[in-house]
Design a protein around this motif. Structure first.
Motif, PDB file in Angstrom:
ATOM      1  N   PRO A   1     -18.310   3.326  -5.952  1.00  0.00           N
ATOM      2  CA  PRO A   1     -16.863   3.356  -6.533  1.00  0.00           C
ATOM      3  C   PRO A   1     -16.336   4.625  -6.613  1.00  0.00           C
ATOM      4  N   PHE A   2     -15.034   4.655  -6.267  1.00  0.00           N
ATOM      5  CA  PHE A   2     -14.395   6.010  -6.476  1.00  0.00           C
ATOM      6  C   PHE A   2     -13.029   5.717  -7.316  1.00  0.00           C
ATOM      7  N   GLY A   3     -13.022   6.469  -8.518  1.00  0.00           N
ATOM      8  CA  GLY A   3     -11.510   6.231  -9.010  1.00  0.00           C
ATOM      9  C   GLY A   3     -11.745   7.134 -10.476  1.00  0.00           C
TER      10      GLY A   3
ATOM     11  N   LEU B   1       2.695  -1.071   4.370  1.00  0.00           N
ATOM     12  CA  LEU B   1       2.367   0.161   3.949  1.00  0.00           C
ATOM     13  C   LEU B   1       3.516   1.040   4.105  1.00  0.00           C
ATOM     14  N   LYS B   2       3.747   1.909   2.925  1.00  0.00           N
ATOM     15  CA  LYS B   2       5.016   2.783   2.355  1.00  0.00           C
ATOM     16  C   LYS B   2       4.254   4.231   2.558  1.00  0.00           C
ATOM     17  N   PRO B   3       4.201   4.918   3.754  1.00  0.00           N
ATOM     18  CA  PRO B   3       3.450   6.310   3.611  1.00  0.00           C
ATOM     19  C   PRO B   3       4.396   7.214   2.806  1.00  0.00           C
TER      20      PRO B   3
ATOM     21  N   LEU C   1       1.001  -1.229  -0.161  1.00  0.00           N
ATOM     22  CA  LEU C   1      -0.044  -0.037  -0.046  1.00  0.00           C
ATOM     23  C   LEU C   1       0.807   1.170   0.063  1.00  0.00           C
ATOM     24  N   ILE C   2       0.909   1.942  -1.170  1.00  0.00           N
ATOM     25  CA  ILE C   2       1.674   3.326  -1.135  1.00  0.00           C
ATOM     26  C   ILE C   2       0.876   4.316  -1.306  1.00  0.00           C
ATOM     27  N   THR C   3       1.255   5.253  -0.365  1.00  0.00           N
ATOM     28  CA  THR C   3       0.346   6.438  -0.159  1.00  0.00           C
ATOM     29  C   THR C   3       0.702   7.816  -0.103  1.00  0.00           C
ATOM     30  N   PRO C   4       0.012   8.730  -0.417  1.00  0.00           N
ATOM     31  CA  PRO C   4       0.704  10.200  -0.629  1.00  0.00           C
ATOM     32  C   PRO C   4       0.474  11.102   0.589  1.00  0.00           C
ATOM     33  N   TRP C   5       0.922  12.216   0.557  1.00  0.00           N
ATOM     34  CA  TRP C   5       1.114  13.016   1.526  1.00  0.00           C
ATOM     35  C   TRP C   5       0.028  14.089   1.758  1.00  0.00           C
TER      36      TRP C   5
ATOM     37  N   GLY D   1       9.889   2.386  -1.567  1.00  0.00           N
ATOM     38  CA  GLY D   1       8.703   2.262  -2.391  1.00  0.00           C
ATOM     39  C   GLY D   1       9.115   1.461  -3.568  1.00  0.00           C
ATOM     40  N   GLU D   2      10.032   1.694  -4.520  1.00  0.00           N
ATOM     41  CA  GLU D   2      10.277   1.132  -5.443  1.00  0.00           C
ATOM     42  C   GLU D   2      10.431  -0.429  -5.199  1.00  0.00           C
ATOM     43  N   ALA D   3      11.276  -0.563  -4.227  1.00  0.00           N
ATOM     44  CA  ALA D   3      11.896  -1.999  -3.807  1.00  0.00           C
ATOM     45  C   ALA D   3      10.620  -2.893  -3.247  1.00  0.00           C
TER      46      ALA D   3
ATOM     47  N   GLY E   1      10.475   7.125  -2.650  1.00  0.00           N
ATOM     48  CA  GLY E   1       9.764   6.143  -3.754  1.00  0.00           C
ATOM     49  C   GLY E   1      10.717   5.507  -4.640  1.00  0.00           C
ATOM     50  N   ALA E   2      11.265   6.174  -5.804  1.00  0.00           N
ATOM     51  CA  ALA E   2      12.101   5.873  -6.882  1.00  0.00           C
ATOM     52  C   ALA E   2      13.504   5.805  -6.243  1.00  0.00           C
ATOM     53  N   GLY E   3      13.960   4.268  -6.234  1.00  0.00           N
ATOM     54  CA  GLY E   3      15.246   4.072  -5.922  1.00  0.00           C
ATOM     55  C   GLY E   3      15.200   3.564  -4.451  1.00  0.00           C
TER      56      GLY E   3
ATOM     57  N   GLU F   1      -4.759   5.236  -7.957  1.00  0.00           N
ATOM     58  CA  GLU F   1      -5.522   6.286  -8.089  1.00  0.00           C
ATOM     59  C   GLU F   1      -4.815   7.517  -8.172  1.00  0.00           C
ATOM     60  N   LEU F   2      -4.740   8.280  -9.171  1.00  0.00           N
ATOM     61  CA  LEU F   2      -3.805   9.129  -9.661  1.00  0.00           C
ATOM     62  C   LEU F   2      -4.359  10.636  -9.657  1.00  0.00           C
ATOM     63  N   GLY F   3      -3.603  11.358 -10.425  1.00  0.00           N
ATOM     64  CA  GLY F   3      -3.780  12.996 -10.268  1.00  0.00           C
ATOM     65  C   GLY F   3      -5.211  13.425 -10.901  1.00  0.00           C
TER      66      GLY F   3
HETATM   67  P1  NAD Z   1       3.879  10.720  -5.587  1.00  0.00           P
HETATM   68  O1  NAD Z   1       3.552   9.995  -6.492  1.00  0.00           O
HETATM   69  O2  NAD Z   1       5.019  11.768  -5.479  1.00  0.00           O
HETATM   70  O3  NAD Z   1       4.069   9.695  -4.292  1.00  0.00           O
HETATM   71  C1  NAD Z   1       3.300   9.068  -3.655  1.00  0.00           C
HETATM   72  C2  NAD Z   1       3.694   7.760  -3.189  1.00  0.00           C
HETATM   73  O4  NAD Z   1       4.533   7.105  -3.903  1.00  0.00           O
HETATM   74  C3  NAD Z   1       4.839   8.070  -2.003  1.00  0.00           C
HETATM   75  O5  NAD Z   1       4.670   7.279  -0.872  1.00  0.00           O
HETATM   76  C4  NAD Z   1       6.330   7.988  -2.504  1.00  0.00           C
HETATM   77  O6  NAD Z   1       7.238   7.850  -1.950  1.00  0.00           O
HETATM   78  C5  NAD Z   1       6.004   6.676  -3.493  1.00  0.00           C
HETATM   79  N1  NAD Z   1       6.541   6.649  -4.981  1.00  0.00           N
HETATM   80  C6  NAD Z   1       7.292   7.644  -5.327  1.00  0.00           C
HETATM   81  N2  NAD Z   1       7.772   7.175  -6.690  1.00  0.00           N
HETATM   82  C7  NAD Z   1       7.625   5.851  -6.537  1.00  0.00           C
HETATM   83  C8  NAD Z   1       8.232   4.777  -7.474  1.00  0.00           C
HETATM   84  N3  NAD Z   1       9.075   4.945  -8.475  1.00  0.00           N
HETATM   85  N4  NAD Z   1       7.952   3.656  -6.687  1.00  0.00           N
HETATM   86  C9  NAD Z   1       7.286   3.331  -5.828  1.00  0.00           C
HETATM   87  N5  NAD Z   1       6.738   4.183  -5.009  1.00  0.00           N
HETATM   88  C10 NAD Z   1       6.795   5.494  -5.138  1.00  0.00           C
HETATM   89  O7  NAD Z   1       2.493  11.544  -5.126  1.00  0.00           O
HETATM   90  P2  NAD Z   1       2.464  12.863  -3.967  1.00  0.00           P
HETATM   91  O8  NAD Z   1       3.047  13.997  -4.451  1.00  0.00           O
HETATM   92  O9  NAD Z   1       2.749  12.218  -2.677  1.00  0.00           O
HETATM   93  O10 NAD Z   1       0.805  12.939  -3.900  1.00  0.00           O
HETATM   94  C11 NAD Z   1       0.244  13.768  -4.685  1.00  0.00           C
HETATM   95  C12 NAD Z   1      -0.482  13.196  -5.912  1.00  0.00           C
HETATM   96  O11 NAD Z   1      -1.348  12.264  -5.509  1.00  0.00           O
HETATM   97  C13 NAD Z   1      -1.312  13.997  -6.868  1.00  0.00           C
HETATM   98  O12 NAD Z   1      -0.943  13.770  -8.098  1.00  0.00           O
HETATM   99  C14 NAD Z   1      -2.771  13.697  -6.303  1.00  0.00           C
HETATM  100  O13 NAD Z   1      -3.440  13.993  -7.474  1.00  0.00           O
HETATM  101  C15 NAD Z   1      -2.461  12.317  -6.226  1.00  0.00           C
HETATM  102  N6  NAD Z   1      -3.750  11.939  -5.440  1.00  0.00           N
HETATM  103  C16 NAD Z   1      -4.605  11.231  -5.988  1.00  0.00           C
HETATM  104  C17 NAD Z   1      -5.747  10.769  -5.399  1.00  0.00           C
HETATM  105  C18 NAD Z   1      -6.799   9.962  -5.895  1.00  0.00           C
HETATM  106  O14 NAD Z   1      -7.650   9.353  -5.200  1.00  0.00           O
HETATM  107  N7  NAD Z   1      -6.896   9.954  -7.082  1.00  0.00           N
HETATM  108  C19 NAD Z   1      -5.926  11.093  -3.852  1.00  0.00           C
HETATM  109  C20 NAD Z   1      -4.803  11.680  -3.258  1.00  0.00           C
HETATM  110  C21 NAD Z   1      -3.652  12.188  -3.966  1.00  0.00           C
END
Ligand code: NAD
Length: 489
Positions: free
Chosen positions: A456-458, A182-184, A155-159, A221-223, A216-218, A259-261
């Motif tokens: 559903p959400f996405g 979980l990788k916050p 589970l990889i999550t954003p900030w 997260g990537e591992a 994340g990269a390197g 779930e992306l941008g």
């Molecule tokens: P990010 O993609 O930079 O990072 C998110 C997570 O991914 C972090 O834990 C990071 O360490 C990890 N990560 C980064 N590169 C990785 C890699 N190569 N391999 C594995 N893990 C990697 O995103 P962010 O800046 O933390 O969050 C903001 C983004 O999240 C925005 O684009 C926003 O729209 C999106 N977001 C989407 C939703 C949704 O439900 N669609 C919800 C919240 C945020």
């Protein structure tokens, strides 16, 4: 936890196999309070070795532990307890979240933390109520479609909504009997660390939830995305990261949910309740400093009411209280990082060049050490500009006029993203017509951010793959199997 306690520098470890654990390498990084620029805590820096320890713990717990074998009701009892404990520690979690992200304390206390508890309460009940299917062929033959736990989930999550989004994945993942790592986000490791302790206290067996901090990269997260013992990846973050993860995960063919941008369009028609539309559009653009994937980050207004809406909008935006996130009066806090502040400023520069800045876009002199920016509103920028096509993820809103309904729909759809859109009109037929043509995963009609956890959400297009929420989450975090029974009669 008082603010003073939280402000003292402390250290956040990984959580592996039921215990807090430093990195194998001993290395650390820092998490900084975006409102003050001060170090909030040092954090263990996860490497592939730490990821391997965490995945091994999760795999062992999945193979030999009680969790996957428990009934949904038994698991639900523990998940419910986690939700209860989150609410008991609501103040501590809210302060930690606000100091880690820069978001206003009211949003953490009234929004993110109760929602994190709700995620557990909801899936505790929902998973135990979910049934399976039986297809009767004839009296002597029945085909059962059953769902089994999938295995080890990454589970990889954003900030931007750290605990809220981590628990949105964790609760269904655990409810279906999986184990996980979980990788916050590296910017916001605090509440995930506290959550691990809460889960242990609630009775979650060791190894079921592991938390590894790092980049994340390197990094960690990537591992995780490459680890052969990880069965699925549930990721929320940037679209470009989704692409990288998909590539990395291809070699081991992992199931993915992305779930992306977003670059949400918000359409105000001439027959809308303008007071309501302007009030909600302001929140949609600037809530959480504009750092929301679902933000209404492009506002399209019918030309007949354009001046009136812009006028009312600017007045409202100028009343937004920007400042100390720990002050209960604050409505907009600090952006997550200096890098993010500079990124948003680079778009403001584009906006100034291409259009007209009506208000905001300035750093706050009285908070020079923090990443504060006043909310900015622009007119005169084309929808084809980078400003309107790329995700700024900050408090900068373009307002664009339109004349015809078809034009508004085309403008809304002209972006690589397709997460969410809102439309404002009192004509029910128009609402129906337009919402059907918007290429997004969610359309809000005369509202914004309304959510029911069963739905559903996405996102469509570059905003994601798959759906979360209700049944969709349970389906993602399980493996479906058909068992065909033939009886002798
Ligand atoms: P990010 O993609 O930079 O990072 C998110 C997570 O991914 C972090 O834990 C990071 O360490 C990890 N990560 C980064 N590169 C990785 C890699 N190569 N391999 C594995 N893990 C990697 O995103 P962010 O800046 O933390 O969050 C903001 C983004 O999240 C925005 O684009 C926003 O729209 C999106 N977001 C989407 C939703 C949704 O439900 N669609 C919800 C919240 C945020």
């Amino acid at each position: 936890m008082s603010v003073e306690t939280a402000a003292r520098t402390r250290h956040l470890d990984h959580f592996i196999d039921g215990e807090y654990s430093p990195s194998t390498s001993g290395e650390r990084f820092e998490t900084v309070n975006p409102a003050t620029g001060q170090v909030l805590a040092t954090v263990s820096l996860g490497t592939s070795q730490d990821v391997d320890r965490a995945v091994t713990a999760a795999r062992t717990a999945f193979k030999t532990g009680p969790w996957p074998k428990m009934s949904a009701r038994e698991r639900g009892a523990i998940l419910r307890k986690i939700g209860d404990l989150i609410l008991e520690r609501r103040e501590q979690l809210a302060i930690a979240e606000t100091m880690d992200t820069g978001k206003p304390i009211n949003e953490s206390f009234d929004g993110d933390i109760p929602r994190a508890a709700l995620n557990f309460h909801f899936f505790a009940d929902y998973a135990s109520a979910a049934g399976e299917e039986c297809f009767t062929v004839n009296q002597l033959e029945r085909h059962l479609s059953v769902r089994e736990p999938l295995g080890v989930a990454a589970l990889i999550t954003p900030w931007n909504l750290p605990l809220y989004l981590a628990t949105w994945k964790l609760a269904p993942c655990l409810a279906m009997g999986n184990t996980c790592v979980l990788k916050p986000a590296e910017w916001t490791p605090y509440t995930a660390t506290l959550l691990a302790q809460i889960a242990k206290q609630a009775g979650l067996p060791a190894g079921v939830l592991n938390v590894v901090h790092g980049f994340g990269a390197g990094g960690a997260g990537e591992a995780l995305t490459k680890h052969p013992e990880v069965d699925c990846i549930s990721f929320t973050g940037e679209t470009s990261t989704g692409r990288a993860i998909m590539t990395a995960a291809a070699a081991t063919l992992k199931k993915v949910s992305f779930e992306l941008g977003g670059k949400g369009a918000n359409l105000i028609f001439e027959d809308a309740d303008l007071d309501e539309a302007v009030a909600t559009s302001t929140r949609a653009a600037f809530r959480n400093q504009g750092e929301i994937c679902l933000a209404g980050s492009r506002l399209f207004v019918h030309e007949k009411v354009f001046d009136q809406v812009v006028d009312a909008l600017v007045k409202r935006v100028q009343r937004i209280v920007v400042g100390d996130p720990l002050d209960a009066r604050t409505e907009m806090g600090a952006l997550i990082s200096k890098e993010q502040l500079e990124k948003v400023e680079s778009y403001i520069k584009i906006g100034r060049k291409e259009g007209k800045l009506l208000t905001g876009g300035e750093r706050l002199a009285e908070f020079a050490d923090g990443n504060f920016l006043s909310p900015a509103v622009f007119t005169g920028i084309s929808n084809s500009s980078k400003f309107c096509q790329e995700e700024i993820f900050g408090p900068a809103l373009p307002v664009i006029p339109f004349k015809f309904e078809e034009e508004a729909i085309a403008l809304a759809n002209e972006t690589p993203y397709g997460l969410s859109a809102s439309l404002w009109s009192s004509d029910v037929n128009r609402c129906h017509r337009v919402s059907q043509q918007l290429k997004t995963g969610i359309v809000w009609v005369n509202c914004w951010f309304a959510r029911d956890l069963r739905t559903p959400f996405g996102g469509q297009k570059s905003s994601g793959i798959g759906r979360e929420g209700g049944r969709k989450s349970l389906e993602f975090f399980s493996e479906e199997k058909t068992i065909c029974y033939r009886y002798k009669g």
